[in-house]
Scaffold this active site. Structure first.
Site, PDB file in Angstrom:
ATOM      1  N   GLU A   1       8.724  -8.103 -84.039  1.00  0.00           N
ATOM      2  CA  GLU A   1       8.065  -9.618 -84.555  1.00  0.00           C
ATOM      3  C   GLU A   1       8.202 -10.391 -83.098  1.00  0.00           C
ATOM      4  O   GLU A   1       8.592 -11.542 -83.085  1.00  0.00           O
ATOM      5  CB  GLU A   1       8.933 -10.119 -85.623  1.00  0.00           C
TER       6      GLU A   1
ATOM      7  N   GLU B   1      17.244  -7.799 -92.330  1.00  0.00           N
ATOM      8  CA  GLU B   1      18.113  -9.039 -92.012  1.00  0.00           C
ATOM      9  C   GLU B   1      19.488  -8.745 -93.107  1.00  0.00           C
ATOM     10  O   GLU B   1      19.711  -9.831 -93.561  1.00  0.00           O
ATOM     11  CB  GLU B   1      17.415 -10.409 -92.339  1.00  0.00           C
TER      12      GLU B   1
END
Ligand code: GLA
Length: 374
Positions: free
Chosen positions: A263, A156
């Protein structure tokens, strides 16, 4: 390819016991020739899970991601303190059950202790932060050398907003934008054979996709040893960006990268917050709880949408290495607490570890429906 009859399956759904499920074909078997099917597991293995849940997990999945126990905060809470108990137990569990381990995550702005960026009362210098980063990566990657298939090296790093390119994290402000290159080089040095991944959410669409392409193209051009990109896949019911996902897979493949969906979950409750920034929170709204026909309707739509997703994955199987669900079953999902506390239903198994309509839809996604009259 296993063939399950969806209509018949939904009739027996309530009666299907975990023991029965354990003897049936699992997701990992149905997709064996396509990609691995992974699961994120939390806590200490196997003690944090009941026997029935473990049975379901080992029957269905052939890859595991540590939900938290390999993050910096867990393994390296203080500069000279290392805590590997849960991470070691997860690696042992995976070995016992022939599951591949995907390490997560070496560099992230969340769940990283502040000592990395401090020098007494002063902010750490670039040199000090780099030295700590190197020691962290060498120790963690070195410990599991040969036992981990791939590491999420950086998680991220791209900003959510259109104006900024890189997220303004402590890593960025302390080291500078080359912290990403440095982290990949350090990980490669610690284990030259392990695959190295960049992982993020929403990098399949919009400006964030453009920014991801800029980042990944730059890494490749500079000869940084990145092998794959992880699209997290925290999606919302009725809003899966199918065609963006297809384009993103092709774009990343053109850069010479493999792609994993790392995810995956499908939030069935409305929320304002898009993406998966764990820092964003909303006020709880108890009226969002679903039951009866409203829940049945949502679970049916979820099943159809998961099936379409897996058909898309199947069409791109040459470049997809793995599809990992973020949790084993609905009771384990982070979406029960983020962006607020609510009872969510994001995964393929319910709170009793029983297969939901989405499970049967995914199991059957590649099987043409029987011809009329058959
Ligand atoms: C991000 C992280 C994961 C996890 C989820 C929320 O996607 O990559 O490790 O923390 O948020 O559970």
């Amino acid at each position: 390819m296993a063939r399950w009859n969806l209509a018949a399956a939904s009739v027996v759904l309530g009666a299907l016991t975990t023991a029965a499920l354990a003897q049936t074909t699992g997701l990992k078997d149905v997709y064996r020739d396509d990609f691995q099917i992974g699961v994120a597991l939390g806590g200490k293995l196997p003690d944090s899970y009941s026997r029935a849940e473990i049975q379901m997990i080992v029957n269905q999945f052939n890859a595991v991601t540590p939900e938290n126990c390999m993050k910096p905060q867990s393994v390296h809470p203080q500069e000279n303190v290392w805590t590997f108990d849960e991470a070691d137990a997860l690696v042992q569990f995976a070995r016992d059950h022939h599951m591949a381990v995907y390490g997560h995550a070496l560099v992230w702005h969340n769940q990283t202790p502040t000592w990395f960026f401090e020098d007494g009362a002063m902010p750490a210098s670039r040199e000090l932060a780099l030295q700590r980063l190197k020691e962290h990566i060498q120790t963690v990657v070195g410990r599991y050398k040969g036992q981990i298939r791939s590491w999420d090296v950086v998680n991220e790093a791209i900003s959510d907003g259109p104006a900024e390119y890189l997220r303004k994290t402590k890593w960025l402000t302390t080291i500078g934008p080359d912290y990403i290159d440095q982290a990949f080089r350090m990980a490669h040095e610690a284990d030259p054979d392990v695959e190295l991944q960049y992982n993020d959410y929403n990098i399949e669409n919009g400006v964030k996709h453009q920014h991801a392409m800029k980042l990944l193209r730059g890494l490749k051009e500079r000869g940084i040893p990145i092998t794959s990109v992880g699209i997290q896949g925290h999606w919302l019911l009725d809003r899966i960006p199918y065609s963006d996902i297809e384009t993103a897979i092709d774009d990343f493949q053109q850069l010479g990268l493999k792609v994993s969906f790392t995810e995956v979950d499908l939030d069935v409750l409305p929320r304002h917050t898009n993406g998966a920034d764990v820092g964003s929170k909303e006020m709880p709204n108890a009226s969002l709880a679903l039951s009866g026909t409203a829940l049945d309707d949502v679970l049916k739509r979820q099943a159809d949408q998961y099936a379409r997703l897996f058909r898309l994955f199947d069409q791109r199987k040459a470049v997809i290495e793995r599809v990992t669900f973020w949790g084993a079953d609905d009771g384990r999902s982070w979406l029960n607490t983020w962006p607020s506390h609510r009872e969510n239903h994001a995964l393929l198994f319910d709170r009793q570890f029983q297969p939901k309509p989405a499970f049967f839809a995914v199991i059957n996604a590649l099987t043409p429906p029987p011809a009329p009259g058959q």
